[in-house]
Scaffold this motif. Structure first.
Motif, mmCIF file in Angstrom:
data_model
loop_
_atom_site.group_PDB
_atom_site.id
_atom_site.type_symbol
_atom_site.label_atom_id
_atom_site.label_comp_id
_atom_site.label_asym_id
_atom_site.label_seq_id
_atom_site.Cartn_x
_atom_site.Cartn_y
_atom_site.Cartn_z
ATOM 1 N N ARG A 1 23.586 -30.313 -2.641
ATOM 2 C CA ARG A 1 22.346 -30.844 -2.412
ATOM 3 C C ARG A 1 21.339 -31.224 -3.694
ATOM 4 O O ARG A 1 21.332 -30.046 -4.332
ATOM 5 N N VAL A 2 20.660 -32.097 -3.968
ATOM 6 C CA VAL A 2 19.993 -32.398 -5.024
ATOM 7 C C VAL A 2 18.469 -32.563 -4.518
ATOM 8 O O VAL A 2 18.242 -33.129 -3.443
ATOM 9 N N GLY A 3 17.732 -31.669 -5.215
ATOM 10 C CA GLY A 3 16.298 -31.822 -4.897
ATOM 11 C C GLY A 3 15.333 -31.625 -6.110
ATOM 12 O O GLY A 3 15.970 -32.013 -7.336
ATOM 13 N N LYS A 4 14.040 -31.577 -6.126
ATOM 14 C CA LYS A 4 13.013 -31.522 -7.112
ATOM 15 C C LYS A 4 12.756 -30.119 -7.187
ATOM 16 O O LYS A 4 13.067 -29.319 -6.462
ATOM 17 N N TYR A 5 12.590 -29.805 -8.647
ATOM 18 C CA TYR A 5 12.128 -28.444 -8.959
ATOM 19 C C TYR A 5 10.858 -28.552 -9.760
ATOM 20 O O TYR A 5 10.848 -29.214 -10.667
ATOM 21 N N ILE A 6 9.575 -27.887 -9.134
ATOM 22 C CA ILE A 6 8.700 -27.832 -9.822
ATOM 23 C C ILE A 6 7.813 -26.578 -10.207
ATOM 24 O O ILE A 6 8.015 -25.795 -9.300
#
Lengths: 72, 72
Positions: B26-31
């Motif tokens: 799973r690919v997501g955003k990291y902030i």
């Protein structure tokens, strides 16, 4: 530490929306996966290799990996 | 749990490159950001609010937040 124009854009938006106590926003990718491996060390080596060779662009990105054991 | 075509694409690439023991990518955003706040509870409330209102798209994304104290 690499340039991060998306982080700067998000920081400016947050500040414009009233979150004036926010600093140093950085935006990156987060990749989660399940890996079957003989042991924790094998898993760590493979994940680090995937991150370095395929999942990150070393010219513009840093990366770090963490493992979590799922059991069998 | 939401659809993640980018995760599927990365999984297929990893498998094609020989990492056949990889599943459920799973690919997501990291902030990541620095927040000045009176206390941990205030920080948690604000970060959750930013994530919900601004940083995520609730129709297609889940999010989770973690805090780390930096001291003064």
């Amino acid at each position: 530490m690499v340039l991060d124009p998306q982080g700067v854009a998000v920081e400016n938006s947050l500040i414009a929306l009233g979150y004036k106590n926010v600093h140093k926003v950085r935006v990156g990718k987060y990749i989660e996966l399940i890996l079957t491996a003989e042991n924790r060390e094998d898993a760590a080596i493979q994940v680090e290799e995937m991150a370095r060779r395929l999942l990150s662009n070393p010219v513009i990105e840093d990366f770090s990996c963490t493992l979590q054991e799922a059991g069998v």
